[in-house]
Each structure stands twice: as structure tokens, then as C-alpha cells.
Motif scaffolding. Structure first.
Motif, PDB file in Angstrom:
ATOM      1  N   GLU A 149      -6.054  37.692   8.456  1.00 47.48           N
ATOM      2  CA  GLU A 149      -6.177  37.665   6.990  1.00 47.48           C
ATOM      3  C   GLU A 149      -7.640  37.818   6.595  1.00 47.48           C
ATOM      4  N   LEU A 150      -7.875  38.720   5.645  1.00 48.53           N
ATOM      5  CA  LEU A 150      -9.213  38.951   5.107  1.00 48.53           C
ATOM      6  C   LEU A 150      -9.233  38.561   3.638  1.00 48.53           C
ATOM      7  N   THR A 151     -10.274  37.850   3.225  1.00 51.84           N
ATOM      8  CA  THR A 151     -10.422  37.507   1.817  1.00 51.84           C
ATOM      9  C   THR A 151     -11.855  37.773   1.374  1.00 51.84           C
ATOM     10  N   SER A 152     -11.984  38.311   0.167  1.00 48.95           N
ATOM     11  CA  SER A 152     -13.302  38.578  -0.410  1.00 48.95           C
ATOM     12  C   SER A 152     -13.183  38.709  -1.913  1.00 48.95           C
ATOM     13  N   ARG A 153     -13.970  37.935  -2.628  1.00 44.77           N
ATOM     14  CA  ARG A 153     -14.020  37.996  -4.094  1.00 44.77           C
ATOM     15  C   ARG A 153     -12.627  37.951  -4.708  1.00 44.77           C
ATOM     16  N   GLY A 154     -11.798  37.044  -4.206  1.00 42.02           N
ATOM     17  CA  GLY A 154     -10.476  36.844  -4.779  1.00 42.02           C
ATOM     18  C   GLY A 154      -9.436  37.852  -4.365  1.00 42.02           C
ATOM     19  N   ARG A 155      -9.802  38.774  -3.488  1.00 45.85           N
ATOM     20  CA  ARG A 155      -8.852  39.767  -2.991  1.00 45.85           C
ATOM     21  C   ARG A 155      -8.479  39.426  -1.554  1.00 45.85           C
ATOM     22  N   THR A 156      -7.268  39.835  -1.155  1.00 50.75           N
ATOM     23  CA  THR A 156      -6.763  39.490   0.175  1.00 50.75           C
ATOM     24  C   THR A 156      -6.102  40.701   0.820  1.00 50.75           C
ATOM     25  N   ALA A 157      -6.293  40.811   2.135  1.00 47.49           N
ATOM     26  CA  ALA A 157      -5.567  41.789   2.938  1.00 47.49           C
ATOM     27  C   ALA A 157      -5.058  41.083   4.181  1.00 47.49           C
ATOM     28  N   LEU A 158      -3.977  41.613   4.739  1.00 51.45           N
ATOM     29  CA  LEU A 158      -3.420  41.030   5.952  1.00 51.45           C
ATOM     30  C   LEU A 158      -3.054  42.130   6.934  1.00 51.45           C
ATOM     31  N   ILE A 159      -3.563  42.011   8.158  1.00 50.65           N
ATOM     32  CA  ILE A 159      -3.248  42.932   9.247  1.00 50.65           C
ATOM     33  C   ILE A 159      -2.120  42.307  10.051  1.00 50.65           C
ATOM     34  N   THR A 160      -1.008  43.033  10.175  1.00 50.64           N
ATOM     35  CA  THR A 160       0.232  42.438  10.682  1.00 50.64           C
ATOM     36  C   THR A 160       0.257  42.207  12.182  1.00 50.64           C
ATOM     37  N   GLY A 161      -0.506  43.009  12.965  1.00 49.18           N
ATOM     38  CA  GLY A 161      -0.201  43.040  14.388  1.00 49.18           C
ATOM     39  C   GLY A 161       1.247  43.451  14.574  1.00 49.18           C
ATOM     40  N   ASP A 162       1.915  42.873  15.576  1.00 53.39           N
ATOM     41  CA  ASP A 162       3.304  43.249  15.849  1.00 53.39           C
ATOM     42  C   ASP A 162       4.311  42.230  15.331  1.00 53.39           C
ATOM     43  N   CYS A 163       3.886  41.348  14.431  1.00 54.61           N
ATOM     44  CA  CYS A 163       4.868  40.518  13.734  1.00 54.61           C
ATOM     45  C   CYS A 163       5.818  41.419  12.947  1.00 54.61           C
ATOM     46  N   ILE A 164       5.267  42.526  12.439  1.00 52.97           N
ATOM     47  CA  ILE A 164       6.064  43.561  11.769  1.00 52.97           C
ATOM     48  C   ILE A 164       5.637  44.897  12.371  1.00 52.97           C
ATOM     49  N   HIS A 165       6.558  45.577  13.018  1.00 51.26           N
ATOM     50  CA  HIS A 165       6.224  46.867  13.623  1.00 51.26           C
ATOM     51  C   HIS A 165       6.362  48.024  12.639  1.00 51.26           C
TER      52      HIS A 165
END
Length: 304
Positions: free
Chosen positions: A219-235
Motif C-alpha cells: 500500500e502506498l499513500t501520499s497527500r491523501g491518495r492511496t494505491a495498492l499493489i495486489t501481488g498474487d492475492c488477485i491474479h
């Protein structure tokens, strides 16, 4: 006359998350046979019903599009790579992974991350298509590709495989892509509690076990924004419509489904940009509710 690059180096897709720019570093589009092998529950009939999967994530015949790529970004002054793909020249049982010769490192450098500049490599888990570029062959030996980086993975993950009765192909993968990093003293193991753990401010590992026991999402967060890198939890995005569809290589299929459902529930109808580690372009999107489950609403890469 020198040969021009095969691709425009300015065209590496990227997404802006606050002050963070996340670059997708392409390795290879996996062959059509990957879908039926990896996600046997995602039959053409099931895929065909989900119109939103076409044309990006599946074709008109219900064949899934599946990619291998990494993500690179800078957080807190650290130049970071998440997962390292399949790698070049690796001896692999899967023919789609065997003895590749891609320009992954050139693409990584073109995005502004030459190997010598990478500070941290995060491995969501220790599978062959996520650790391959950990090393490269130099004078007949496998040596760390990112010599100035720390390589980070879950302690649970490494300890599980240490006690696992490996088949020959997996043993080979560890010998060429994991053990050389350990022997160089570059592998760090981190404990990941249920609530996750911060690596640096703005970068957090979230436990998403099941595919492997120590699997993490990023999970990445910056200035109130968020992104998530799934890996293989979701292919693949089809699993948003059918979270019960698991991968044939899930160590614990029930736990994998539970992690996937928990993750999707936390993401749905938020502005979090989900970046799928195997999602074909456009790769990123928002999770939205759809017909009693979820779908991906694509977020196009920034135009540069």
C-alpha cells in the motif's frame, strides 16, 4: 548504425499517487494457455458474462489476458521495485518462463531506475515469476541484479519455504534467484502483523496470506491518495466478479479466497488505485460494486 530502442522509453506507463509516481515495468505478456492453467475456475462461459472484461482483460472467446510486470517508484527518497518478474535465462519447467530474453532492465532504466540505483526490492512472495530478476548471470554465476538494494520479504514467507519439501523446479528457482541474494547478505525478513507494517512512511505491507503463507500486498499513500499493489492475492480482474475463483498454485485456497474478499471489501467504492501485478493494460483501476460482487473501473496511466 546503432539499432533504436524497441519501444519509446518515455512510454512506460505511470500513475500519480499524491507525490508518488508509480511506473509499470513490462516484462512479457503471458501466452493464452496461462489462464486455463492458472485460474481453472475462470471458464470461457464465466468470463464471457462479464462484458467489462473485454477488450482489455479478456478476448471475445473468453481467453484471459495475463501480464508479467513490476512496479517502480520513489518513496521517502528510496528508489523501490516491487517484484522482479521471471528473469532472463532461467531454467524453468513452465515453458512460458523458460530461458526468456527480454529487455526488462532497459525498460527499468528508461523509467529512471537503472539497477545500480535501486535501494529496495520488495518481494510480495517467493514464486518464480516474482523473483526472477533478483539475479542475473555474470560469468556463469547468478549474482544480485540490484547490488546496492536491500531485498525485503515476509519472515513467514521465507520460513515456510525453508521447511517445504521442494520439487526440483522450485529448488532450482531458489538456487538461482533467492539463495544468491541471501548469500550476498542482502535479504531482509520482516514480521507483518495483521494490521500491516510500515516499511517507510507512505509504504506499508499488508498481510494477504493464502496464495502463499507470507504473501503481502503493498500500500502506498501520499497527500491523501492511496494505491495498492495486489501481488498474487488477485491474479486477474475476473476474480473481482468471482472472488471464489482461486489459482491452481494457491497453498491454502480457502485462506486465499478469504484474503481476496477482505481486500476487495476494503477497496470497494474508494478512490484507491488498484495496481494488478498480473493485470494486462490498462492494469490499474478502482474497485466498484457490481452485480453482488465487484468489477474494475480502469484508471488510465498518466500521459507524459
Amino acid at each position: 548504425m546503432s539499432t533504436p530502442p524497441a519501444t519509446d522509453p518515455t512510454a512506460a506507463p505511470a500513475w500519480t499517487v499524491g507525490d508518488i509516481t508509480v511506473h509499470r515495468i513490462d516484462e512479457v505478456l503471458l501466452p493464452p494457455a496461462t489462464g486455463p492453467w492458472l485460474l481453472p475456475g475462470a471458464t470461457p462461459d464465466i468470463v464471457a458474462v462479464q462484458d467489462w472484461l473485454r477488450p482489455h482483460f479478456a478476448d471475445d472467446e473468453g481467453v484471459l489476458h495475463i501480464d508479467s510486470h513490476s512496479f517502480a517508484f520513489t518513496v521517502g527518497g528510496l528508489r523501490i521495485l516491487v517484484d522482479t518478474g521471471i528473469g532472463n535465462g532461467k531454467e524453468r519447467a513452465n515453458p512460458a518462463w523458460h530461458d526468456l530474453n527480454t529487455d526488462f532492465l532497459r525498460r527499468l532504466a528508461s523509467a529512471g531506475f537503472p539497477p545500480d540505483s535501486v535501494d529496495l526490492v520488495i518481494l510480495t512472495h517467493l514464486h518464480a515469476d516474482h523473483v526472477g530478476w533478483n539475479t542475473q548471470e555474470v560469468n556463469g554465476e547468478w549474482v544480485p541484479t540490484f547490488p546496492h538494494a536491500r531485498y525485503l520479504t515476509s519472515r513467514t514467507e521465507r520460513e515456510f519455504w525453508a521447511g517445504y519439501d521442494m520439487e526440483e523446479a522450485r529448488e532450482q528457482m531458489f538456487q538461482d534467484s533467492v539463495i544468491p541474494v541471501e548469500e550476498a547478505g542482502l535479504l531482509d525478513l520482516v514480521d507483518v502483523p495483521a494490521e500491516g507494517v510500515d516499511v517507510v512512511p507512505g509504504l506499508r505491507l499488508l498481510p494477504t496470506p493464502g496464495h502463499t503463507p507470507g504473501h503481502v500486498a503493498v500500500e502506498l499513500t501520499s497527500r491523501g491518495r492511496t494505491a495498492l499493489i495486489t501481488g498474487d492475492c488477485i491474479h486477474h480482474p475476473v476474480q473481482l466478479a468471482h472472488p471464489a475463483i482461486g489459482a491452481c498454485v494457491d497453498i491454502d485456497p480457502q485462506q486465499s479466497e478469504a484474503s481476496r474478499r477482505m481486500l476487495l471489501d476494503s477497496l470497494t467504492d474508494t478512490d484507491t488505485v488498484v495496481l494488478g501485478t498480473h493485470f494486462a493494460p490498462p492494469t490499474a483501476g478502482h474497485v466498484v460494486t457490481h452485480q453482488g460482487a465487484y468489477r474494475l473501473s480502469p484508471v488510465p496511466a498518466d500521459s507524459h
